[in-house]
Enzyme design. Structure first.
Site, mmCIF file in Angstrom:
data_model
loop_
_atom_site.group_PDB
_atom_site.id
_atom_site.type_symbol
_atom_site.label_atom_id
_atom_site.label_comp_id
_atom_site.label_asym_id
_atom_site.label_seq_id
_atom_site.Cartn_x
_atom_site.Cartn_y
_atom_site.Cartn_z
ATOM 1 N N ASP A 119 -7.291 -7.382 13.835
ATOM 2 C CA ASP A 119 -6.946 -8.737 14.261
ATOM 3 C C ASP A 119 -7.769 -9.158 15.475
ATOM 4 O O ASP A 119 -8.284 -10.253 15.551
ATOM 5 C CB ASP A 119 -5.452 -8.854 14.550
ATOM 6 C CG ASP A 119 -4.896 -7.586 15.151
ATOM 7 O OD1 ASP A 119 -5.681 -6.849 15.797
ATOM 8 O OD2 ASP A 119 -3.712 -7.326 14.978
ATOM 9 N N ASP A 150 0.830 -1.208 0.000
ATOM 10 C CA ASP A 150 0.000 0.000 0.000
ATOM 11 C C ASP A 150 0.862 1.255 0.000
ATOM 12 O O ASP A 150 0.378 2.346 0.313
ATOM 13 C CB ASP A 150 -0.884 0.019 1.262
ATOM 14 C CG ASP A 150 -2.258 -0.602 1.017
ATOM 15 O OD1 ASP A 150 -2.495 -1.053 -0.121
ATOM 16 O OD2 ASP A 150 -3.074 -0.629 1.950
HETATM 17 C C1 NAG Z 1 0.044 -6.811 15.886
HETATM 18 O O1 NAG Z 1 0.735 -5.932 16.708
HETATM 19 C C2 NAG Z 1 1.840 -5.298 16.101
HETATM 20 C C3 NAG Z 1 2.620 -4.560 17.147
HETATM 21 O O2 NAG Z 1 1.867 -3.617 17.806
HETATM 22 C C4 NAG Z 1 1.318 -4.393 15.017
HETATM 23 O O3 NAG Z 1 2.403 -3.743 14.394
HETATM 24 C C5 NAG Z 1 0.541 -5.231 14.033
HETATM 25 O O4 NAG Z 1 -0.056 -4.392 13.096
HETATM 26 C C6 NAG Z 1 -0.515 -6.102 14.674
HETATM 27 N N1 NAG Z 1 -0.996 -7.087 13.722
HETATM 28 C C7 NAG Z 1 -2.027 -6.922 12.917
HETATM 29 C C8 NAG Z 1 -2.380 -8.032 11.998
HETATM 30 O O5 NAG Z 1 -2.675 -5.912 12.935
#
Ligand code: NAG
Ligand code: NAG
EC number: 2.4.1.32
Length: 348
Positions: A273, A120
């Site tokens: 997530d 992106d």
């Molecule tokens: C999970 O956490 C990390 C660290 O904060 C973050 O960078 C990442 O975007 C998160 N994962 C998802 C799939 O959003």
């Protein structure tokens, strides 16, 4: 006392009947919250000790024999499920080569591994560099595609969702997401996929993150401590008592049919997530945390990056919580105190 004489009469009239009871109430509320917090910590400690004593480790609770070609030589690599690896990117000049390289170096039959780089980026120069890196790996026989979108609708969740729209994704059984600053070890899939392969009730296997630059400065050390607590205590407890909070898709392997059943990625929050994990868990899917499988990453060491991440983590869950409240209530799921506490940390 002379000053008190000057105060309006009204003050002395409200003081006793109104202010004092209010203060007392506030003290009582604080006390109650401290007790709740203490009970929560105690509960976590008990669960952790229980997990250690009873040996309720994932490898004992679930079947996780390796998948291998010798089981059925006729099938060859077809014995292995097809795995989709998604690497969402946004102007990652420093790290794109590391994560793409690590993913392409995963040990897995090459005809059973599909890599999608979901770029992106807004910087045309970075886009070109990432595209060339993908081409380089494609020449080496890796099934890797470079994908861009016209807009950045839905940000990361939007990119992940767009990646899943392609026809060939129907052939894939599992999907792994690595943020651009994550680098899996070559044996990552061999250590995680068997759990999903042998146990149809599991939706997500989450690995632990290991921070390579934890000692760089005071800030990274502090973050390491707080994330360590998150993984060692909260994830372990969640996973042992089958709660759903705190799962983060990065460095986790999802069962694609579970993602679809739960409604897929939605771009309504910044914590897509957690959103997906809650929806899947309301449908009865299980989550497993594997503390022994670690994925390398770097902690943000500049203050700006740190603030940004903290913001996402503290505001995202609260917004999500508001949106999910109806779903949680109608499903009669009761979040535990630490989940509630997590949801109300709304400091911007
Ligand atoms: C999970 O956490 C990390 C660290 O904060 C973050 O960078 C990442 O975007 C998160 N994962 C998802 C799939 O959003
Ligand atoms: C990549 O994998 C997908 C899904 O298995 C398959 O349909 C496609 O033909 C593969 N592409 C190449 C170049 O091998």
């Amino acid at each position: 006392m002379d000053a008190a004489v000057g105060l309006p009469d009204a003050w002395s009239q409200v003081r006793a009947p109104v202010i004092v009871p209010l203060l007392k109430l506030a003290v009582a509320v604080c006390l109650l919250m401290s007790v709740l917090l203490f009970l929560e910590r105690l509960y976590m400690a008990v669960v952790i000790v229980g997990v250690k004593l009873l040996g309720r480790r994932p490898e004992r609770r679930y079947k996780c024999d390796p998948i291998c070609e010798d089981d059925d030589p006729e099938l060859g690599s077809a014995a292995f499920p097809v795995v989709l690896v998604q690497i969402p990117m946004f102007n990652e000049r420093e790290v794109y080569q590391l994560s793409i390289g690590a993913v392409c170096g995963l040990s897995w039959p090459s005809d059973r591994l599909v890599v999608q780089v979901l770029d992106d980026s807004t910087d045309p120069l970075i886009k070109e560099m990432v595209r060339m890196e993908c081409e380089r790996w494609a020449h080496k026989g890796i099934n890797i595609t470079y994908q861009i979108r016209e807009d950045r609708k839905g940000y990361k969740a939007g990119a992940l969702k767009a990646g899943m729209k392609h026809g060939y994704v129907r052939e894939c059984e599992y999907m792994v997401i690595f943020d651009a600053d994550f680098q899996p070890d070559p044996d990552f899939l061999h250590r995680t996929i068997p759990y999903l392969h042998h146990n149809p009730e599991i939706a997500l296997v989450q690995a632990r993150w290991r921070f390579v630059n934890a000692d760089e400065c005071l800030m990274t050390r502090m973050q390491e401590m707080s994330l360590d607590y998150h993984f060692k205590v909260e994830q372990e407890v969640s996973s042992s008592v089958c709660a759903f909070f705190g799962f983060n898709g990065t460095a986790g392997v999802w069962r694609i049919s579970a993602v679809n059943e739960a409604g897929g990625w939605k771009d309504r929050t910044t914590v897509e997530d957690m959103d997906l994990a809650i929806r899947a868990s309301l449908k009865g899917w299980k989550f497993v945390y594997l503390g022994d499988v670690q994925v390398k990453s770097e902690l943000p060491s500049t203050f700006k990056a740190f603030r940004f991440q903290q913001h996402r983590w503290s505001c995202g869950p609260a917004n999500l919580f508001r949106k999910m409240l109806v779903e949680i209530v109608t499903n009669k799921v009761c979040p535990s105190t630490h989940e509630v506490q997590f949801c109300f940390k709304t400091t911007p």
